[in-house]
Design an enzyme around this catalytic site. Structure first.
Site: not given
Ligand code: ATR
Length: 298
Positions: A34, A79, A83, A143, A146, A168, A261
């Site tokens: 980022s 991240t 989240k 998962g 968030g 999960n 991703g």
């Protein structure tokens, strides 16, 4: 909350000469691209802004957010693993963030920390490119953090999805997310990793498989094998480093389509940039900054 207005003229010389600091908080965060992506955009638009990465451990979130207030940070990304937890320490949530119960973007609006969720767009944009029709399809999400919540909000806008299976480890998080999905109008079904035969059977039926866990980031073996992936399926791994995760390798060997991703990283990044600056994100600049590191994926 009012909808976001963005200046689409994409002026090369920005009027704002003030200096502003942005950051990402998470753990792990060392791998994050980022900073690279946003700093390239700031530079291109002649903005005197900078973006840095801060490692914030799971039990340090509250204090870290207070420190960000003290230094008057202009905005930040959130991240893994914060989240969901971050929603407790900021002042307001956008409608989408509130729906998801998760935030990946915070803007400091005159001292008020407002939370947004640009993961919803980040996830859905690359899916929509490959999947025009969601009618009667089954979907598997790995998962319940968030990013998984963001995926459910995005998917809930599509009509007539047959079922969304979520698997999960943590049972409590799983039952909460199933509740969220059902409240959003999806037919959400919980699954367990322990029942691997059933999971594999379901997985091969799913047109879309999304890994929202961090598994892959440390080059781990994926949570699904290629035997559990159908050739007609689309497999999306939100892990972007390495670019070709073990899950995507499994998908490729099953002859399935893959979504990398980095596609989510870019799309959520465009939206975060626009929220922070009110300017149209220089998408090609951000994309080039990112893919310069990866090289074009084949
Ligand atoms: P984020 O908010 O960014 O999604 P998170 O809330 O920490 O981050 O969620 C990470 C997800 O990855 C969780 O669903 C987590 O599973 P648990 O809730 O069971 O902890 C999942 N995850 C992380 N490591 C995992 C592993 N080794 N195997 C399976 N799931 C894993």
């Amino acid at each position: 909350m009012s909808s976001l207005s963005v200046d689409t003229s994409n002026q090369k010389v920005a009027a704002d000469k003030s200096s502003k600091t942005f950051c990402i908080i998470g753990d792990p965060v060392e791998h994050s691209f980022s900073p690279l992506m946003h700093n390239a955009a700031f530079k291109y638009l002649n903005l005197n802004y900078s973006y840095i990465a801060f490692k914030v451990k799971v039990n340090e979130l509250k204090e870290s957010v207070e420190s960000l207030r003290d230094i008057n940070v202009a905005g930040f990304n959130v991240t893994i693993p914060h989240k969901v937890e971050i929603t407790r320490y900021i002042d307001r949530l956008s409608d989408e963030a509130s729906l998801a119960g998760a935030v990946n973007t915070v803007k400091n609006e005159n001292g008020i920390f407002v939370g947004y969720n640009t993961d919803i767009y980040g996830l859905m944009a690359p899916i929509e490119e490959r999947l025009p029709d969601f009618e009667c399809i089954e979907i598997l999400i790995l998962g319940a953090g968030g990013s998984s919540r963001a995926a459910l909000v995005g998917l809930s806008r599509k009509k007539n999805i047959k079922s969304v299976f979520v698997v999960n480890r943590d049972k409590q998080k799983l039952s909460k997310i199933i509740e969220l999905g059902n409240t959003l109008g999806l037919n959400c079904v919980p699954m367990e990793y322990a029942d691997d035969e059933k999971l594999s059977q379901i997985s091969t039926r799913c047109k879309l498989i999304i890994n929202t866990t961090s598994v892959g980031l440390a080059n781990e073996k994926s949570l699904l094998s290629s035997d559990s992936i159908h050739s007609e399926s689309i497999v999306f791994d939100i892990v972007y480093k390495p670019i070709m995760t073990n899950l995507l390798e499994c998908a490729r060997s099953a002859h399935a389509k893959v979504i990398f991703g980095y596609e989510m990283l870019l799309n959520q990044g465009y939206k975060s940039f626009e929220i922070w600056t009110g300017l149209k994100a220089p998408q090609e600049v951000m994309r080039k900054a990112l893919l310069g590191i990866f090289g074009e994926p084949r």
